[in-house]
Enzyme design. Sequence first.
Site, PDB file in Angstrom:
ATOM      1  N   TYR A 273      10.753  13.307  -3.170  1.00  0.00           N
ATOM      2  CA  TYR A 273       9.328  13.466  -2.945  1.00  0.00           C
ATOM      3  C   TYR A 273       8.964  14.915  -2.707  1.00  0.00           C
ATOM      4  CZ  TYR A 273       8.774   8.550  -1.862  1.00  0.00           C
ATOM      5  OH  TYR A 273       8.729   7.209  -1.907  1.00  0.00           O
TER       6      TYR A 273
ATOM      7  N   HIS B 294      -0.299   4.291   3.143  1.00  0.00           N
ATOM      8  CA  HIS B 294       0.977   4.819   2.673  1.00  0.00           C
ATOM      9  C   HIS B 294       2.141   4.352   3.544  1.00  0.00           C
ATOM     10  CE1 HIS B 294      -1.335   8.010   0.412  1.00  0.00           C
ATOM     11  NE2 HIS B 294      -0.492   7.568  -0.475  1.00  0.00           N
TER      12      HIS B 294
ATOM     13  N   ARG C  25      -1.520  14.987  -8.920  1.00  0.00           N
ATOM     14  CA  ARG C  25      -0.075  14.965  -8.730  1.00  0.00           C
ATOM     15  C   ARG C  25       0.447  13.799  -9.550  1.00  0.00           C
ATOM     16  NH1 ARG C  25       1.957  11.050  -5.166  1.00  0.00           N
ATOM     17  NH2 ARG C  25       3.852  12.254  -4.890  1.00  0.00           N
TER      18      ARG C  25
ATOM     19  N   ASN D 126       3.500  10.531  -9.924  1.00  0.00           N
ATOM     20  CA  ASN D 126       4.487   9.683  -9.277  1.00  0.00           C
ATOM     21  C   ASN D 126       5.108   8.845 -10.381  1.00  0.00           C
ATOM     22  OD1 ASN D 126       6.013   8.510  -7.321  1.00  0.00           O
ATOM     23  ND2 ASN D 126       4.322   7.369  -6.373  1.00  0.00           N
TER      24      ASN D 126
ATOM     25  N   GLU E 144       2.593   7.615 -13.093  1.00  0.00           N
ATOM     26  CA  GLU E 144       1.220   7.609 -12.585  1.00  0.00           C
ATOM     27  C   GLU E 144       0.738   9.038 -12.483  1.00  0.00           C
ATOM     28  OE1 GLU E 144       1.131   6.050  -8.662  1.00  0.00           O
ATOM     29  OE2 GLU E 144       1.235   3.963  -9.310  1.00  0.00           O
TER      30      GLU E 144
ATOM     31  N   TYR F  71      12.760   0.994  -2.610  1.00  0.00           N
ATOM     32  CA  TYR F  71      11.303   0.991  -2.531  1.00  0.00           C
ATOM     33  C   TYR F  71      10.673   0.815  -3.899  1.00  0.00           C
ATOM     34  CZ  TYR F  71       6.555   2.708  -2.124  1.00  0.00           C
ATOM     35  OH  TYR F  71       5.203   2.834  -2.205  1.00  0.00           O
ATOM     36  N   LYS F  72      11.251   1.428  -4.885  1.00  0.00           N
ATOM     37  CA  LYS F  72      10.691   1.328  -6.230  1.00  0.00           C
ATOM     38  C   LYS F  72      11.105   0.025  -6.925  1.00  0.00           C
ATOM     39  CE  LYS F  72      10.342   6.363  -6.882  1.00  0.00           C
ATOM     40  NZ  LYS F  72       8.913   6.554  -7.150  1.00  0.00           N
TER      41      LYS F  72
END
Lengths: 321, 346, 199
Positions: free
Chosen positions: B37, B193, B223, B225, B265, B316-317
């Site tokens: 990140y 978040h 940004r 992702n 994204e 998480y993904k």
Amino acid sequence: MRAGSNRIDVTVTDVVVVNELVKRFHFERTHGGILPTFSGGAHVVVEMRDEGKTRLNPYSLMSSPLDTRDYTISVRRDDAGRGGSLFMHREVKPGQRMVISNPVNLFSLDLRAKKHLMIAGGIGITPFMAQTAQLAGRGGNFELHYACRNDALATYADVLTARYDRRIHLYRDDHGEKLDLEKLLSTQPLGTYLYVCGPAGMIKWVRATAAEAGWPDETVHFEHFAAPQPGKPFDVRLAVSEVDIRVGEHESLLEAIEAAGLNPPYLCRGGVCGQCETNVISYDGKFLHNDHWLSEEDHRSGCKIMPCVSRFEGKSLTLER
Amino acid sequence: MGINFKQETFRDDFSFRNSPEQVRRFPFPFHEDGYMYSVNIEPHVPGAKNTVFEHLFDVDEHYVSEMHDRALVLAEDPLRCQSLPHMTLAGWDTLELLMTEKAKSYPEHFSLTRDGDKWHWVNRPLGIDDRFTFGDTSTLPYDPLEYITRQSQGDFAVLDQRDGNLWMDAGIVTTQADWSLDFDIGMNFFEWHAPVPLAHEMGVFKRALKFLMALQQGQPARRHNWTMTINPRLDTSPENYHKWGTDRTTVTPENVGDKVHLRVEIQMFFRLPRSNALLFPIRCYLIKMDELVTSPKWARRFHRVLRDLPPELAEYKGLVRYRPTVVEWLSKYDDGAPTSPGFGPD
Amino acid sequence: MSAASMLSRPVYGTLSPQAGKHHLLVADAEGAAAILDLAKNAPADFFAKAHIIYIPGASGPEYIDALKALNPERFYEGPSFAAALPRLRQTFDAAHMGTRLYIAGSEGLIGQVMQVAAEAGVDHASIQTEQRGSLARRVQCVHCKGITENVTTQPVKCSHCGLLLLVRDHYSRRYAAFQGVCINAEDPTDIPPTEEIFR
């Protein structure tokens, strides 16, 4: 990305004497077209080229956000100030070209409010001119209480009363009219938000009275741009850029940093937005903190300064810039 | 010369494909052979021709089909588009921004004529021709946010700014990476978040919030992702997780190329002028592994990123179940040669 | 998805008397004890301007006399939150700024009173809360949207659609509920053991 860098070329289309202390300035885009839409409570930073010096002063937009063919601001002459308002009053004439920033809003309405209760003192009326226009256009529920010295200095009271009638309440010092704030605050329905703009003493009084009456902090909004105060000149070392600068008597630290060719970010230039916060590397002397952004703890620590409004007295100061 | 809009599906028979031109303009998200990140926010300024950044709001060959898929999702679950009562003004701001930008960027497909508050909007690809009064919700078939975002690719969150925070008080979310607007609406920046691992400890959101609160109109930011999706499914919502979750068990060495997609994204941030709210469009791009490996650099690099991804992020993904199969498949395209810096396909 | 603690999880405090013209105190069961504790630090005239709404639930009559002994301006005792709701709504409608809200007891009660307060225009940050008694959760099934009350186990079966839900720490003030997500969506034959953890 740098905040505060988005500038608009404008031409002064009109300068109107409102009363003995206040002049109103109208700006249109120099190259035609409408100006950016804004929200009530927004300000623009006006650039003034004053004998080789650049002043950047924030002024609330007071025209209706519903009509952006021009922007208007009102400037109260401050004979004891650093000269920005005097420059506007003396030097700015119709036809003159100037540069202003895009509008920025640090005093916006809370649109969840069931009712907006506004309290203005003196020239603090200007953001409410735009906010009331915005709310009236959408049937918003608001009430404005406006304190001033006398009829001659009740800037725009006539305009507001003509527009909104009984929603405007005027309190003139010389008539002995006084706002009974405690009573006013005790009769507002749940879901009311309070906005105050005016002299520092008034803001302090309204906030303290509201807190005492059980108004939570979240429901009390205030706009207080501390205009930078003049003071003794002082020397500063900018460690990152390896430059030594001197801050003049009528200059802010931020202005001196900019004059040295640096471009620190800013939005308000009045000690509230936090953008220009700067780390102190070392110092020998005493800080004169004038901002509303840093905590008391930050002020005591000697580790941070807001160069837009705060000054320094002493032997040496080195900043991380 | 206009865009050649495709007819395709993002469900059932999954006929979605990228044309070779669309593959070349894919916003590959890794500028080096690893991923962690970062705030990675940059100015959202119009970019090079034939990239997804050419215009502020990219319209591509999937536009018509994506809008059809959105209509299907909303018919099934109207809670995917919601607006708290104080957000109507921000809805009008959003409508103005999207209409003016689309008409400016793609005059052959969209046009907007303004006469005071009497507006005339034409959307040729979707066959829409509407006259309405700006600011008067009763002159549109939906509220302004829903009206314009039914005609705009990507999800949109609208964030109210107050009390030193950003509050997600309106949005339309039908192509999301597994988060629920219906559940998250009304939350502040840190709360919505909250489920993201590691980033809070790194201070990522605190820095991002400070930046976003100071964002000015006329100076949008963006940004990116990424995640992965099995089958080119846009609607990977938590609402339907029990229906699509089993997709994740269907990956085999034989079907990786067609079934496994990298999902990028592009998140954008715009200050809205009347409401002082922030518009947060989240645009999703999908690419099949077969399409990705047509760029040798992307193939090598994505193999290395996926292989070395920290386990918390993989969990998480939602990649845990099929990551080894995909890494193994991608390894055939990684000869160990160095990759050039930057995002481009070489 | 992990069920580890996260930032959307509400943080409750300890009730303390606030500056205000009126005080509305709502509690269920053990929450009464939080009001009694607050009373120890309250100014002398605090309860003369106070309205207590109390739902004893499992605590029965244990705290009633002590609450009445505080001599609040108004005291109401109700059999359930649902029964107290019309009264609560009417109280908010008639209230003025300067009325402070205090909620104590189960997380479900705190969340639901905050929902009603939000409708009346009270910001959640303006409310004093204290959690006492049961840690049972209200859980919203993200799939069917139904809310299952008094959840004490992980996972839990949705009382509406029957899916087996992982109870996350992700919390919505608007729903006054935690999020429940199907725990075995990727492999419905995988049935993890049920543990009692929210008590």
